[in-house]
Design a protein around this motif. Structure first.
Motif, PDB file in Angstrom:
ATOM      1  N   ALA A 117      34.186 -50.951 -65.122  1.00  0.00           N
ATOM      2  CA  ALA A 117      35.119 -50.938 -65.469  1.00  0.00           C
ATOM      3  C   ALA A 117      35.679 -52.128 -64.446  1.00  0.00           C
ATOM      4  O   ALA A 117      36.886 -52.065 -64.783  1.00  0.00           O
ATOM      5  CB  ALA A 117      36.225 -50.527 -66.841  1.00  0.00           C
ATOM      6  N   SER A 120      35.745 -55.469 -63.325  1.00  0.00           N
ATOM      7  CA  SER A 120      35.606 -56.095 -63.253  1.00  0.00           C
ATOM      8  C   SER A 120      35.924 -56.396 -65.094  1.00  0.00           C
ATOM      9  O   SER A 120      35.926 -57.993 -65.273  1.00  0.00           O
ATOM     10  CB  SER A 120      35.175 -57.746 -62.656  1.00  0.00           C
ATOM     11  OG  SER A 120      34.059 -56.866 -62.997  1.00  0.00           O
ATOM     12  N   GLY A 121      35.965 -55.577 -65.672  1.00  0.00           N
ATOM     13  CA  GLY A 121      35.893 -55.494 -66.977  1.00  0.00           C
ATOM     14  C   GLY A 121      34.599 -54.580 -67.641  1.00  0.00           C
ATOM     15  O   GLY A 121      33.385 -54.882 -67.051  1.00  0.00           O
ATOM     16  N   ASP A 134      31.717 -54.230 -71.586  1.00  0.00           N
ATOM     17  CA  ASP A 134      31.485 -54.446 -72.576  1.00  0.00           C
ATOM     18  C   ASP A 134      31.926 -52.986 -73.411  1.00  0.00           C
ATOM     19  O   ASP A 134      30.548 -52.196 -73.016  1.00  0.00           O
ATOM     20  CB  ASP A 134      30.444 -55.324 -72.883  1.00  0.00           C
ATOM     21  CG  ASP A 134      30.696 -56.342 -73.262  1.00  0.00           C
ATOM     22  OD1 ASP A 134      32.004 -57.531 -73.264  1.00  0.00           O
ATOM     23  OD2 ASP A 134      30.004 -57.749 -72.422  1.00  0.00           O
ATOM     24  N   ASN A 170      35.906 -57.109 -74.819  1.00  0.00           N
ATOM     25  CA  ASN A 170      35.663 -56.503 -73.075  1.00  0.00           C
ATOM     26  C   ASN A 170      37.086 -56.265 -72.704  1.00  0.00           C
ATOM     27  O   ASN A 170      37.834 -56.742 -72.900  1.00  0.00           O
ATOM     28  CB  ASN A 170      35.066 -57.746 -72.350  1.00  0.00           C
ATOM     29  CG  ASN A 170      34.880 -56.968 -70.733  1.00  0.00           C
ATOM     30  OD1 ASN A 170      35.955 -57.321 -70.248  1.00  0.00           O
ATOM     31  ND2 ASN A 170      34.259 -57.231 -70.711  1.00  0.00           N
ATOM     32  N   VAL A 180      39.186 -54.519 -69.614  1.00  0.00           N
ATOM     33  CA  VAL A 180      39.961 -54.523 -68.397  1.00  0.00           C
ATOM     34  C   VAL A 180      40.749 -54.169 -67.701  1.00  0.00           C
ATOM     35  O   VAL A 180      41.668 -53.580 -68.879  1.00  0.00           O
ATOM     36  CB  VAL A 180      39.891 -56.331 -68.334  1.00  0.00           C
ATOM     37  CG1 VAL A 180      39.215 -57.266 -68.984  1.00  0.00           C
ATOM     38  CG2 VAL A 180      40.717 -56.778 -69.232  1.00  0.00           C
ATOM     39  N   LEU A 226      42.622 -49.471 -69.267  1.00  0.00           N
ATOM     40  CA  LEU A 226      41.930 -50.484 -70.293  1.00  0.00           C
ATOM     41  C   LEU A 226      42.410 -50.949 -70.755  1.00  0.00           C
ATOM     42  O   LEU A 226      43.453 -50.039 -71.472  1.00  0.00           O
ATOM     43  CB  LEU A 226      40.611 -49.847 -69.788  1.00  0.00           C
ATOM     44  CG  LEU A 226      39.450 -49.722 -69.069  1.00  0.00           C
ATOM     45  CD1 LEU A 226      38.312 -48.895 -69.599  1.00  0.00           C
ATOM     46  CD2 LEU A 226      39.521 -50.710 -68.141  1.00  0.00           C
TER      47      LEU A 226
END
Length: 223
Positions: free
Chosen positions: A72, A74-75, A77, A109, A111, A151
């Motif tokens: 994660a 850069s993000g 799903d 998503n 991040v 996150l």
């Protein structure tokens, strides 16, 4: 977007709820999200994570060395599921017997939170789980903050199902039918052996807050 065509329930669709208030109620009553994602190496994974709802977002924290964190940067799903078991439903047959429950699935998503929001988001999660404790203990160290990943998942795409009450079939002569409710409860605090001070004030605060959360009535809906 609880009414998105992609999120419509097809199995027992009459149990689906479409109000954001129902989604928020489940998130606020739950404690653990089971988070599914595909790791960087292509393998699927589901992990349990403590969380907090921050307005229209879900905050989840874990170790910087976890598989989710590594996926994660850069993000990522993912799908997060929060389920609350409310009881056993006894129908006239095992096939028709079921359970009462509340369940929310959030898709999106997730991040990493920006560095300048990192400490505040950890505080939000802490205060959600242990209200008042943040002011009683030392703040996180730089090393602890560096080892913790947070996150942020938007609550834009979600699906909610709730089942309450009795069996849907009519009563049959000679067969007991109905339901057995299950309840979560807050127990008495247990001090660690060797503790030499009075119980912290936040313990009573957290107990009262969680008792209130757990005792909120479940909104009735169609069976």
């Amino acid at each position: 977007m609880l009414d998105s065509p992609d999120l419509l329930v097809h199995r027992y669709k009459w149990l689906q709820r479409h109000e954001r208030g129902d989604l928020f109620a489940i998130l606020d009553a739950g404690t653990i999200a089971h988070v599914g994602f595909v790791r960087a190496d292509g393998k699927p994974m589901v992990i349990p994570m403590a969380y907090a709802r921050d307005g229209d977002f879900l905050l989840m924290h874990g170790s910087t060395g976890s598989g989710l964190t590594k996926s994660a940067n850069s993000g990522v799903d993912l799908a997060a599921t929060i389920s609350i078991f409310d009881g056993l439903v006894y129908a006239q047959s095992l096939f028709d017997s079921t359970v009462n429950y509340r369940c929310a699935m959030i898709f999106g998503n997730a991040v990493p939170v920006p560095e300048q929001e990192h400490l505040d988001c950890i505080r939000i999660i802490s205060e959600r789980l242990m209200p008042g404790r943040w002011a009683e203990v030392r703040p996180p160290t730089k090393r602890e903050l560096a080892a913790t990943h947070v996150l942020r998942l938007p609550l834009e795409m979600a699906s909610v199902k709730v089942r309450t009450g009795q069996p849907t079939e009519d009563v049959s002569p000679g067969v007991w039918t109905g339901y057995v409710p299950f309840e979560s409860a807050v127990g008495e605090p247990v001090p660690q052996p060797g503790v030499d001070v009075a119980q912290a004030a936040s313990i009573a605060t957290a107990s009262d807050v969680w008792k209130a959360r757990l005792s909120r009535p479940i909104p009735d809906g169609p069976l």
